[in-house]
Design an enzyme around this catalytic site. Structure first.
Site, short mmCIF file in Angstrom:
data_model
loop_
_atom_site.label_atom_id
_atom_site.label_comp_id
_atom_site.label_asym_id
_atom_site.label_seq_id
_atom_site.Cartn_x
_atom_site.Cartn_y
_atom_site.Cartn_z
N ARG A 1 39.78 8.91 63.20
CA ARG A 1 38.47 8.76 63.03
C ARG A 1 37.71 8.69 63.99
O ARG A 1 37.93 7.62 64.75
CB ARG A 1 38.45 8.09 61.72
N LYS B 1 42.24 -0.58 51.42
CA LYS B 1 41.63 0.02 50.17
C LYS B 1 42.50 1.50 50.16
O LYS B 1 42.92 1.74 49.20
CB LYS B 1 40.11 0.21 50.22
N ARG C 1 28.54 0.03 48.12
CA ARG C 1 28.46 -0.88 49.08
C ARG C 1 27.30 -1.57 49.31
O ARG C 1 26.80 -2.41 50.33
CB ARG C 1 28.62 0.22 50.24
N ARG D 1 44.51 2.81 63.15
CA ARG D 1 44.78 3.75 62.07
C ARG D 1 44.84 5.19 62.45
O ARG D 1 44.22 5.77 63.24
CB ARG D 1 43.59 3.46 61.22
N ARG E 1 30.36 -1.84 61.21
CA ARG E 1 30.68 -1.63 59.88
C ARG E 1 30.84 -3.13 59.24
O ARG E 1 30.48 -3.12 58.05
CB ARG E 1 31.65 -0.70 59.90
P1 ADP Z 1 40.50 0.85 54.35
O1 ADP Z 1 40.76 1.95 53.35
O2 ADP Z 1 40.26 -0.35 53.53
O3 ADP Z 1 39.50 1.09 55.46
P2 ADP Z 1 43.17 1.57 55.16
O4 ADP Z 1 44.04 1.42 53.82
O5 ADP Z 1 42.87 2.85 55.91
O6 ADP Z 1 41.78 0.54 54.88
O7 ADP Z 1 43.78 0.59 56.47
C1 ADP Z 1 43.45 0.59 57.65
C2 ADP Z 1 44.82 0.38 58.38
O8 ADP Z 1 45.72 -0.69 58.32
C3 ADP Z 1 45.65 1.69 58.51
O9 ADP Z 1 46.18 2.07 59.56
C4 ADP Z 1 46.67 1.18 57.48
O10 ADP Z 1 48.03 1.70 57.67
C5 ADP Z 1 47.02 -0.37 57.79
N1 ADP Z 1 47.14 -1.42 56.66
C6 ADP Z 1 46.74 -1.38 55.43
N2 ADP Z 1 47.08 -2.22 54.95
C7 ADP Z 1 47.87 -3.06 55.46
C8 ADP Z 1 48.62 -4.31 55.53
N3 ADP Z 1 48.59 -5.11 54.43
N4 ADP Z 1 49.23 -4.78 56.54
C9 ADP Z 1 49.07 -4.14 57.74
N5 ADP Z 1 48.48 -3.03 58.04
C10 ADP Z 1 47.94 -2.60 57.01
P1 AMP Z 2 34.95 4.57 54.94
O1 AMP Z 2 35.69 5.89 54.90
O2 AMP Z 2 34.87 3.81 53.60
O3 AMP Z 2 35.22 3.71 55.84
O4 AMP Z 2 33.31 5.05 55.14
C1 AMP Z 2 33.02 5.82 56.38
C2 AMP Z 2 31.43 5.88 56.51
O5 AMP Z 2 30.93 6.66 55.43
C3 AMP Z 2 30.73 4.47 56.55
O6 AMP Z 2 30.87 3.58 57.66
C4 AMP Z 2 29.43 4.86 56.33
O7 AMP Z 2 28.68 5.37 57.26
C5 AMP Z 2 29.76 5.92 55.17
N1 AMP Z 2 29.84 5.66 53.84
C6 AMP Z 2 31.01 5.67 53.13
N2 AMP Z 2 30.92 5.15 51.80
C7 AMP Z 2 29.48 4.94 52.00
C8 AMP Z 2 28.71 4.37 50.78
N3 AMP Z 2 29.24 4.01 49.62
N4 AMP Z 2 27.32 3.71 50.93
C9 AMP Z 2 26.80 4.29 52.34
N5 AMP Z 2 27.73 4.94 53.28
C10 AMP Z 2 28.73 5.20 53.06
#
Ligand code: ADP
Ligand code: AMP
Length: 232
Positions: free
Chosen positions: A161, A13, A88, A127, A172
């Site tokens: 993170r 995302k 969420r 990541r 999660r």
């Molecule tokens: P989200 O925001 O959904 O938690 P991220 O965009 O941060 O996910 O992506 C998670 C990890 O996977 C990052 O390290 C990113 O570089 C990698 N990534 C994202 N999309 C892809 C893909 N299509 N193929 C391989 N790696 C990906």
């Molecule tokens: P994310 O960056 O989206 O992976 O979110 C990291 C953490 O923030 C999650 O594991 C939750 O603890 C909290 N969080 C983020 N967005 C929400 C949401 N919409 N509702 C509740 N908790 C959230």
């Protein structure tokens, strides 16, 4: 255009939202980023959220919806919103409808990124992000073009993170399955869900999302044209 990027942690995302904001008049609204900023700044919200986030639980609906409301107010109507990590829960989904209506906006699409669970763990544990602009990288799948330098803003500091470890990620994901996935059928009934195979390479996922947005613009155009011709 206002869209939700929906998918479990690691689905891509943030990666796709970053691409969209560079190419469209859109802004990424990531509640995760907002909460991390609050934790860093030691605000009352940050103090409440910190422990919950470390465990991979969900912060209260009221808090995240208030954050989104405030961001939309600051953003103004001309910029599209990309909701990333929000809503969420079913309560948040209902609150988003209310908030959007209050701001005179409406949800155009829910783009679901589908990725299998083992891939998600692999993605999240590898990541890292640019400490300056937040661009997402991966130890194996997406390294900066020049080692140690962000492709987007040329910053040289990166961060990981604390919640991106396997145990928290599994929790999660369980939260996603139990509380977030059930909001999809409601959006399906409204005919606004579009699915994208998130297992594809990043650039192909981007291309599929761009195609969805392009189709939407094509559909919107005749309506606008006939309205303007009606006015002479
Ligand atoms: P989200 O925001 O959904 O938690 P991220 O965009 O941060 O996910 O992506 C998670 C990890 O996977 C990052 O390290 C990113 O570089 C990698 N990534 C994202 N999309 C892809 C893909 N299509 N193929 C391989 N790696 C990906
Ligand atoms: P994310 O960056 O989206 O992976 O979110 C990291 C953490 O923030 C999650 O594991 C939750 O603890 C909290 N969080 C983020 N967005 C929400 C949401 N919409 N509702 C509740 N908790 C959230």
């Amino acid at each position: 255009m206002d869209i939700i990027l929906l998918g479990p942690p690691g689905a891509g995302k943030g990666t796709q939202a970053h691409h969209l904001v560079q190419h469209h008049r859109m802004r990424q609204l990531s509640t995760g980023d907002m909460l991390r900023a609050a934790v860093k700044a030691n605000t009352p919200i940050g103090l409440e959220a910190k422990g919950i986030m470390e465990r991979g639980g969900l912060v209260s609906d009221d808090i995240v919806s208030a954050l989104i409301d405030a961001e939309l107010l600051a953003m103004g109507p001309a910029t599209g919103a990309i909701f990333d990590g929000y809503p969420r829960t079913a309560v948040q989904a209902a609150e988003l409808d209310t908030i959007l209506a209050r701001h005179g906006r409406k949800l155009d699409y829910v783009i679901e990124l589908e990725v299998d669970e083992e891939t998600l763990v692999d993605r999240v544990t590898g990541r890292f992000t640019c400490a300056n602009c937040g661009e997402s990288y991966h130890d194996r799948y997406r390294l900066p073009r020049v080692a140690g330098v962000c492709d987007i803003c040329a910053a040289t500091e990166f961060k990981r993170r604390p919640d991106d470890n396997e145990e928290t990620v599994r929790h999660r994901m369980a939260e996603y399955r139990a509380k977030t996935a059930p909001i999809l059928p409601g959006y399906e009934e409204r005919g606004i869900v579009r699915r994208v195979d998130g297992m594809q390479p990043i650039s192909q996922v981007t291309a599929d999302i761009e195609q969805i947005l392009a189709n939407a613009q094509l559909r919107a155009r005749p309506a606008r044209a006939s309205r303007s011709s009606g006015q002479g």
